[in-house]
Design a protein around this motif. Structure first.
Motif, mmCIF file in Angstrom:
data_model
loop_
_atom_site.group_PDB
_atom_site.id
_atom_site.type_symbol
_atom_site.label_atom_id
_atom_site.label_comp_id
_atom_site.label_asym_id
_atom_site.label_seq_id
_atom_site.Cartn_x
_atom_site.Cartn_y
_atom_site.Cartn_z
ATOM 1 N N PHE A 1 -3.896 4.141 -4.034
ATOM 2 C CA PHE A 1 -3.331 5.282 -3.300
ATOM 3 C C PHE A 1 -4.328 5.971 -2.363
ATOM 4 N N PRO A 2 -5.622 6.083 -2.749
ATOM 5 C CA PRO A 2 -6.550 6.719 -1.803
ATOM 6 C C PRO A 2 -6.578 6.022 -0.444
ATOM 7 N N GLU A 3 -6.464 4.704 -0.453
ATOM 8 C CA GLU A 3 -6.535 3.947 0.795
ATOM 9 C C GLU A 3 -5.197 3.873 1.513
ATOM 10 N N LEU B 1 -3.363 -4.973 -1.800
ATOM 11 C CA LEU B 1 -3.126 -3.691 -1.135
ATOM 12 C C LEU B 1 -1.841 -3.706 -0.317
ATOM 13 N N ALA B 2 -1.488 -4.857 0.225
ATOM 14 C CA ALA B 2 -0.313 -4.952 1.090
ATOM 15 C C ALA B 2 0.990 -4.894 0.295
ATOM 16 N N TRP B 3 1.058 -5.661 -0.800
ATOM 17 C CA TRP B 3 2.327 -5.704 -1.544
ATOM 18 C C TRP B 3 2.164 -5.910 -3.055
ATOM 19 N N GLY B 4 1.008 -6.396 -3.490
ATOM 20 C CA GLY B 4 0.850 -6.745 -4.898
ATOM 21 C C GLY B 4 1.056 -5.581 -5.858
ATOM 22 N N TRP B 5 0.524 -4.404 -5.504
ATOM 23 C CA TRP B 5 0.642 -3.239 -6.389
ATOM 24 C C TRP B 5 2.091 -2.819 -6.580
ATOM 25 N N ARG B 6 2.943 -3.136 -5.580
ATOM 26 C CA ARG B 6 4.355 -2.738 -5.663
ATOM 27 C C ARG B 6 5.102 -3.467 -6.777
ATOM 28 N N LEU C 1 -4.474 -12.134 -6.802
ATOM 29 C CA LEU C 1 -4.227 -11.942 -5.373
ATOM 30 C C LEU C 1 -5.509 -11.571 -4.645
ATOM 31 N N SER C 2 -5.535 -11.839 -3.362
ATOM 32 C CA SER C 2 -6.665 -11.396 -2.557
ATOM 33 C C SER C 2 -6.618 -9.877 -2.417
ATOM 34 N N GLU C 3 -7.734 -9.283 -1.995
ATOM 35 C CA GLU C 3 -7.784 -7.834 -1.808
ATOM 36 C C GLU C 3 -6.712 -7.365 -0.836
ATOM 37 N N GLY C 4 -6.541 -8.115 0.248
ATOM 38 C CA GLY C 4 -5.558 -7.749 1.251
ATOM 39 C C GLY C 4 -4.134 -7.838 0.732
ATOM 40 N N ALA C 5 -3.828 -8.902 -0.023
ATOM 41 C CA ALA C 5 -2.483 -9.087 -0.558
ATOM 42 C C ALA C 5 -2.157 -8.035 -1.607
#
Length: 447
Positions: free
Chosen positions: A47-49, A192-197, A186-190
């Motif tokens: 969430f911070p990012e 942050l993009a959708w994985g956490w959802r 997942l990669s860091e980008g993935a």
């Protein structure tokens, strides 16, 4: 002369109903706390990012932990509204509503656009959903405790009431396990993009399962007896605030150290481990995961042990350890690696378990049966505002402003002293209250 059993005079409860009640309390709170815990972990990790972008990681964590606090600040609303309803219309009906409320809000968080997509609307909606989630949790705990403990022998209330206490550990285990799996695969980008959802959206399946269990259960024998005797309070919250202020104060204070210690070792430790100790997200989440797994055993063990020894004394010993352990934790964690962090977190949450296991029984025992839902809910929610709501934010602020760990450790120590005061103000259990209520003839009516 032999002493009568604590269950003497109590109508026999079907063993199957007791097991169902325990399962409903455990599964429901586990699923609801999965929702709450997945938000807590996300507040530290993503969430911070995504919702509160900033240059410095610790600075960005402050507004993220502020939304974490909103979930606690809204709990008194749920405690007042649902606590009153729980003593008026029954435990089961209220618990179905709270389960739905938390499930829907968590699912919607998983669909939210980020700050980069819609700007300031993203954090605003996030705060609104977090508020609603907190309202649901505020009404959940008191009823979940009563759901299991009022089906069982009051002489074993520590064990039966611990079902709801295991829920947060199980929910935290599920939430951090899911996030650790996603972060690790997942990669860091993935991520942050959708994985956490994914972790948020899965709540729909889990809540459906919890509803199925709760809808099959009848209300508790204690509430049925209260209803039969015409003893349902007209204004339970008003009655507690007018005539039971000392029990309420005792119950509120007893929760402070457990809430703040829990925030240290499940929420703040994620930020501290990644920003100050140089560990990866996966390593820190693994430490929390292992410690939460240990709590699944330690919490019911502590609850059961509190039925055999003086509950307040056991709680007090754990509170003293809670005040001391953070000083050892911060000293050991900095030079150590991931193994040291795991051990320190296991010990920290182990101490928490020996407060948290007996806590549900201790709090409900401060109030008479007809006021238990409202009294327990008020204590739980107001303590959450004072303790759990501000704890991650306070830990972060103290670390940033002082540049060291001494102030955060002292913060926990002060909370332990306040919890000891709450235990001194409280009372030991009175099993006769339940026995007399359940054994009384149906024609006894109290105005």
């Amino acid at each position: 002369m032999p002493q009568p059993s604590p269950s003497a005079g109590i109508k026999d409860v079907d063993r199957r109903s007791l097991v169902r009640a325990y399962a409903a309390s455990l599964s429901g709170t586990s699923l609801e706390w999965y929702d709450f815990a997945v938000y807590s972990a996300a507040a530290a990790l993503v969430f911070p990012e995504l919702f509160f972008p900033g240059g410095d990681p610790l600075t960005g964590a402050l507004p993220a932990f502020s939304t974490y606090a909103v979930g606690f600040l809204s709990r008194p609303v749920g405690g007042v509204v649902f606590g009153r309803l729980g003593d008026r219309i029954g435990r089961k009906k209220v618990l179905v509503v709270t389960l739905l409320l938390i499930g829907v809000t968590t699912f919607l968080i998983g669909l939210l656009p980020t700050y980069a997509s819609v700007g300031v609307a993203a954090p605003v909606v996030l705060v609104v959903l977090r508020f609603a989630q907190g309202v649901g949790v505020g009404g959940e705990w008191g009823g979940a405790v009563l759901l299991s403990s009022e089906f069982g022998d009051p002489g074993r209330r520590g064990l039966w009431a611990s079902a709801a206490q295991v829920g947060p550990a199980a929910g935290n285990l599920l939430a951090n396990g899911m996030l650790a799996l996603l972060a690790g695969t997942l990669s860091e980008g993935a991520f942050l993009a959708w994985g956490w959802r994914v972790a948020f959206l899965l709540s729909a399946v889990l809540i459906a399962f919890g509803l199925w269990i709760r809808l099959k259960l009848e209300d508790t024998p204690v509430f049925k007896a209260i209803e039969t005797h015409g003893e349902r309070p007209a204004a339970p919250v008003k009655e507690i605030l007018a005539h039971q202020r000392r029990p309420l104060a005792a119950a509120i204070l007893s929760r402070l150290a457990p809430d703040i210690l829990y925030a240290l070792f499940t929420v703040f430790v994620v930020t501290y481990g990644t920003t100050e100790l140089g560990l990866t997200r996966g390593q820190v989440l693994a430490a929390v995961l292992i410690a939460s797994g240990c709590q699944l055993v330690l919490i019911p063990l502590a609850g059961s042990l509190s039925d055999l020894v003086n509950r307040r004394a056991l709680y007090a010993v754990a509170a003293v350890l809670a005040g001391l352990w953070p000083f050892a934790f911060f000293t050991l964690a900095r030079p150590g690696g991931v193994v040291t962090l795991v051990v320190c977190t296991v010990v920290g949450l182990g101490i928490h378990a020996f407060m948290y296991g007996p806590q549900a029984a201790y709090i409900t025992e401060q109030f008479s049966p007809r006021l238990r839902y409202a009294g327990s809910s008020l204590a739980y929610t107001f303590a959450g505002v004072i303790g759990g709501a501000l704890a991650p934010l306070t830990f972060t602020w103290l670390l940033v402003s002082t540049g060291g760990w001494v102030a955060p450790a002292c913060y926990v120590a002060v909370s332990a002293l306040l919890t000891l005061l709450g235990l001194a103000l409280g009372r030991d259990p009175d099993h006769a209250e339940d026995r007399e209520l359940l054994a009384a003839p149906p024609d006894r009516v109290t105005a």
